[in-house]
Design a protein around this motif. Structure first.
Motif, PDB file in Angstrom:
ATOM      1  N   UNK A 190      -7.966   1.330 -26.712  1.00 20.94           N
ATOM      2  CA  UNK A 190      -7.047   2.290 -26.116  1.00 20.94           C
ATOM      3  C   UNK A 190      -5.964   1.553 -25.341  1.00 20.94           C
ATOM      4  N   UNK A 191      -4.779   2.139 -25.296  1.00 20.34           N
ATOM      5  CA  UNK A 191      -3.685   1.625 -24.473  1.00 20.34           C
ATOM      6  C   UNK A 191      -3.323   2.720 -23.487  1.00 20.34           C
ATOM      7  N   UNK A 192      -3.280   2.378 -22.201  1.00 23.05           N
ATOM      8  CA  UNK A 192      -2.866   3.320 -21.162  1.00 23.05           C
ATOM      9  C   UNK A 192      -1.472   2.945 -20.692  1.00 23.05           C
ATOM     10  N   UNK A 193      -0.603   3.932 -20.547  1.00 20.42           N
ATOM     11  CA  UNK A 193       0.750   3.723 -20.023  1.00 20.42           C
ATOM     12  C   UNK A 193       0.968   4.726 -18.903  1.00 20.42           C
ATOM     13  N   UNK A 194       1.156   4.254 -17.696  1.00 16.86           N
ATOM     14  CA  UNK A 194       1.441   5.140 -16.569  1.00 16.86           C
ATOM     15  C   UNK A 194       2.894   5.604 -16.680  1.00 16.86           C
ATOM     16  N   UNK A 195       3.110   6.911 -16.665  1.00 16.49           N
ATOM     17  CA  UNK A 195       4.472   7.450 -16.758  1.00 16.49           C
ATOM     18  C   UNK A 195       4.951   8.033 -15.442  1.00 16.49           C
ATOM     19  N   UNK A 196       4.053   8.400 -14.546  1.00 18.20           N
ATOM     20  CA  UNK A 196       4.457   8.943 -13.242  1.00 18.20           C
ATOM     21  C   UNK A 196       3.258   8.932 -12.300  1.00 18.20           C
ATOM     22  N   UNK A 197       3.552   8.980 -11.023  1.00 18.76           N
ATOM     23  CA  UNK A 197       2.492   9.012 -10.019  1.00 18.76           C
ATOM     24  C   UNK A 197       1.823   7.657  -9.856  1.00 18.76           C
ATOM     25  N   UNK A 198       0.567   7.698  -9.439  1.00 14.66           N
ATOM     26  CA  UNK A 198      -0.194   6.467  -9.212  1.00 14.66           C
ATOM     27  C   UNK A 198      -1.650   6.718  -9.566  1.00 14.66           C
TER      28      UNK A 198
ATOM     29  N   UNK B 269      -7.952   7.341 -13.874  1.00 12.86           N
ATOM     30  CA  UNK B 269      -7.598   8.623 -13.256  1.00 12.86           C
ATOM     31  C   UNK B 269      -6.651   8.443 -12.096  1.00 12.86           C
ATOM     32  N   UNK B 270      -6.402   9.544 -11.407  1.00 10.25           N
ATOM     33  CA  UNK B 270      -5.453   9.578 -10.288  1.00 10.25           C
ATOM     34  C   UNK B 270      -5.976   8.791  -9.090  1.00 10.25           C
ATOM     35  N   UNK B 271      -5.030   8.286  -8.294  1.00  7.15           N
ATOM     36  CA  UNK B 271      -5.393   7.692  -7.005  1.00  7.15           C
ATOM     37  C   UNK B 271      -5.938   8.820  -6.121  1.00  7.15           C
ATOM     38  N   UNK B 272      -6.780   8.494  -5.140  1.00  7.98           N
ATOM     39  CA  UNK B 272      -7.350   9.540  -4.296  1.00  7.98           C
ATOM     40  C   UNK B 272      -6.307  10.357  -3.521  1.00  7.98           C
TER      41      UNK B 272
ATOM     42  N   UNK C  53     -13.044  -5.172 -10.531  1.00 10.28           N
ATOM     43  CA  UNK C  53     -12.311  -4.369  -9.553  1.00 10.28           C
ATOM     44  C   UNK C  53     -11.371  -3.408 -10.260  1.00 10.28           C
ATOM     45  N   UNK C  54     -11.105  -2.272  -9.623  1.00 14.19           N
ATOM     46  CA  UNK C  54     -10.149  -1.302 -10.158  1.00 14.19           C
ATOM     47  C   UNK C  54      -8.739  -1.891 -10.100  1.00 14.19           C
ATOM     48  N   UNK C  55      -7.915  -1.511 -11.069  1.00  8.32           N
ATOM     49  CA  UNK C  55      -6.526  -1.970 -11.160  1.00  8.32           C
ATOM     50  C   UNK C  55      -5.619  -0.774 -10.897  1.00  8.32           C
ATOM     51  N   UNK C  56      -4.724  -0.910  -9.927  1.00  9.64           N
ATOM     52  CA  UNK C  56      -3.773   0.163  -9.623  1.00  9.64           C
ATOM     53  C   UNK C  56      -2.728   0.251 -10.736  1.00  9.64           C
ATOM     54  N   UNK C  57      -2.355   1.476 -11.093  1.00 10.61           N
ATOM     55  CA  UNK C  57      -1.332   1.697 -12.120  1.00 10.61           C
ATOM     56  C   UNK C  57      -0.183   2.507 -11.527  1.00 10.61           C
TER      57      UNK C  57
END
Length: 132
Positions: free
Chosen positions: A58-66, A96-99, A75-79
């Motif tokens: 799978x490829x994830x691409x962040x388009x908006x938000x965090x 998923x979304x940041x808290x 460790x988790x990676x911020x997007x």
């Protein structure tokens, strides 16, 4: 093969929408298939694995938000918008979304042979609260 791909995509969308209350839109381009997800604050999917006999992942691409992506044992990676993550087949992960912020991303299924998705346990609240 196309029917199976559509069924996997539909099953992923159904699981995401029912279990996590996300807005999910199916997209398709050439041999790739994917979902655009809009995730409200606190929203994350369960741990899961994309299985494939060959290819896949799978490829994830962040388009908006965090948001965040995490592989088991790492460790988790911020997007943030524009960030891309390449996830090989057979890697246990969640995203998923940041808290404290909503998150919108493309989740693109890489062409594969004999693929399936295995949905596993939820990400614990304790694990999730550790994210900054």
């Amino acid at each position: 093969m196309r029917t199976k791909q559509r069924n996997n995509l539909a099953e992923t969308a159904r699981h995401e929408r029912v279990a996590q209350n996300t807005d999910v839109y199916a997209v398709k381009a050439r041999n790739y298939k994917g979902l655009r997800r809009g995730s409200p604050v606190f929203c994350r999917n369960n741990w899961h694995i994309h299985h494939a006999k060959s290819g896949g992942g799978q490829i994830l691409v962040c388009v908006a938000g965090r948001g965040y992506y995490q592989e088991e044992g790492k460790d988790a990676v911020e997007m943030k918008p524009g960030d891309c993550i390449n996830i090989p087949a057979e890697v246990k992960h969640w995203h998923g979304a940041a808290p404290d912020e909503w998150f919108s991303h493309l989740a693109i299924e890489v062409p594969d042979e004999n693929s399936s998705n295995e949905w596993l346990e939820p990400v614990s609240d304790e694990e999730y609260r550790k994210l900054k």
